[in-house]
Write a protein that holds these residues in place. Sequence first.
Motif, PDB file in Angstrom:
ATOM      1  N   ARG A 128      70.285  20.539  48.333  1.00 28.98           N
ATOM      2  CA  ARG A 128      69.040  21.220  47.958  1.00 28.98           C
ATOM      3  C   ARG A 128      67.912  20.217  47.732  1.00 28.98           C
ATOM      4  O   ARG A 128      66.760  20.474  48.095  1.00 28.98           O
ATOM      5  N   ARG A 129      68.247  19.054  47.120  1.00 27.14           N
ATOM      6  CA  ARG A 129      67.210  18.052  46.871  1.00 27.14           C
ATOM      7  C   ARG A 129      66.673  17.482  48.198  1.00 27.14           C
ATOM      8  O   ARG A 129      65.473  17.281  48.355  1.00 27.14           O
ATOM      9  N   ALA A 132      64.570  20.076  49.803  1.00 28.83           N
ATOM     10  CA  ALA A 132      63.296  20.191  49.092  1.00 28.83           C
ATOM     11  C   ALA A 132      62.368  19.023  49.431  1.00 28.83           C
ATOM     12  O   ALA A 132      61.153  19.191  49.550  1.00 28.83           O
ATOM     13  N   GLY A 136      58.700  19.362  51.143  1.00 28.00           N
ATOM     14  CA  GLY A 136      57.509  18.817  50.484  1.00 28.00           C
ATOM     15  C   GLY A 136      56.818  17.720  51.260  1.00 28.00           C
ATOM     16  O   GLY A 136      55.808  17.182  50.791  1.00 28.00           O
TER      17      GLY A 136
END
Length: 463
Positions: A128-129, A132, A136
């Motif tokens: 997920r990081r 993300a 971004g």
Amino acid sequence: MGRVKRPGTAARQGTAAGGAAARAARGAQRADATVAARGAGGRAAGGWAAVGRCQLLSLAGFAVTAVGGLVVCTLLLLPVGVGFPLLPPAAAALRRLSDRYRSWTARWTGTRISPPEPLAVDGSGSRRRRAAAVLGDEGFWHDLRWAWLEPWAGGVLVAVPLALIEYGAFGALVQPFIWRLVGDGNWYAFIPVESTATMLAAAVLGLVFVAAGLRLAPRVLDLHARWSRRTLAAPHSTELVRRIEHLADTRADALDTQAAELRRIERDLHDGAQARLVALGMTLDKATRLLDTDPQTARELLLVVRSTSERALQDLRDLVHGIHPPVLADRGLGDAVRSLALDSFLDVDVEVRLPGRLPAPVESAAYFAVGELLANAAKHSGAREVRIRLAHADTVLRVTVTDDGGGGADPSRGSGLYGVRRRLSTFDGSLTLHSPQGGPTTVTLEIPCASSLPKTSSSSATG
């Protein structure tokens, strides 16, 4: 425009005869550029080479569509969790493809496209990081936008010369053999092919289409490069950050250079003119005491004083020349470089194409850069001849220095070229080095600037 050929060794000993002038070859641009100028490779590519590149771009458009579609699918799968492990590798594949297009554009047309910051797709962190981090990244969305626009805009653009050549080849190579078999209703473009005469007309028209496609292909590559630059360049925020970092670095370099220059001036004054002036004062004091008792010795001391004062004056002149040469201030960059050529023991050919005076800091930076390059050629390259070309076009001062030495120059192995590059970076300038083993060595300096003052440098050849 003025040219000067520095006399060779034999000419300096006996005559002032100059040698034949030669034009310096323009270095292959560009390590960093400026720069959206056309490169030598872009100008050389024409005809069938450009057609082949258009064909490659048209085929690569399918890969762009596939990778772009893959990225969109992974984005759609994010809500159900399946897209988290798939997004980073898909984004990395898209970045590799966009980097390939940037590389093609630079090699084929000389148009440099600044890449965005690298994607944060390493193996650290959870899925997920990492997903993300990709979401971004502004550069990721730039690449995705390009992936969806390129097949429609860039693909259609490069298809135009290909369609002309393929349709022309059909008219010139196929129509002469099938027109009798097709019968009525056989048209080629606006020509009804129903007789030998119309078949020949169709063949000629096909050759015209082929010629048009060949002529159009290089221009289409240039247009595609402009399109790619608009869609593939780094985001504006990234460019601003890079610009700020560059200005901070060049400001620090300028402060360090200024401090070093001040220390050099102080050292030269202390060890040179100041020491001579102190000795001159002591000798004058001694001569004054001996003037009544020993006039002959006093007269000899006064002669020493005169000689010391001349050397001190020469030291001051050399110091001023090292700070800002008078010929540079009075006559401009062209004549200042000619004076460097005359002072060098190499045979130096100078060609000047400057419309007028340039800003004083730019002239000073270019002058000392040329001086450093001449010194390098004399000390390290084993060269006998050096060609220098100064030109100003499109608000860019371009200086090309070519020597016939052994080549193999490497900025990382010495401070000379690195110092020149640092000096030019203060002006957003660039240094490009082309120095294969065996030579020749070509150094191209580019400094953005405007010509603002009337021309004052001489345009006549001097020896």
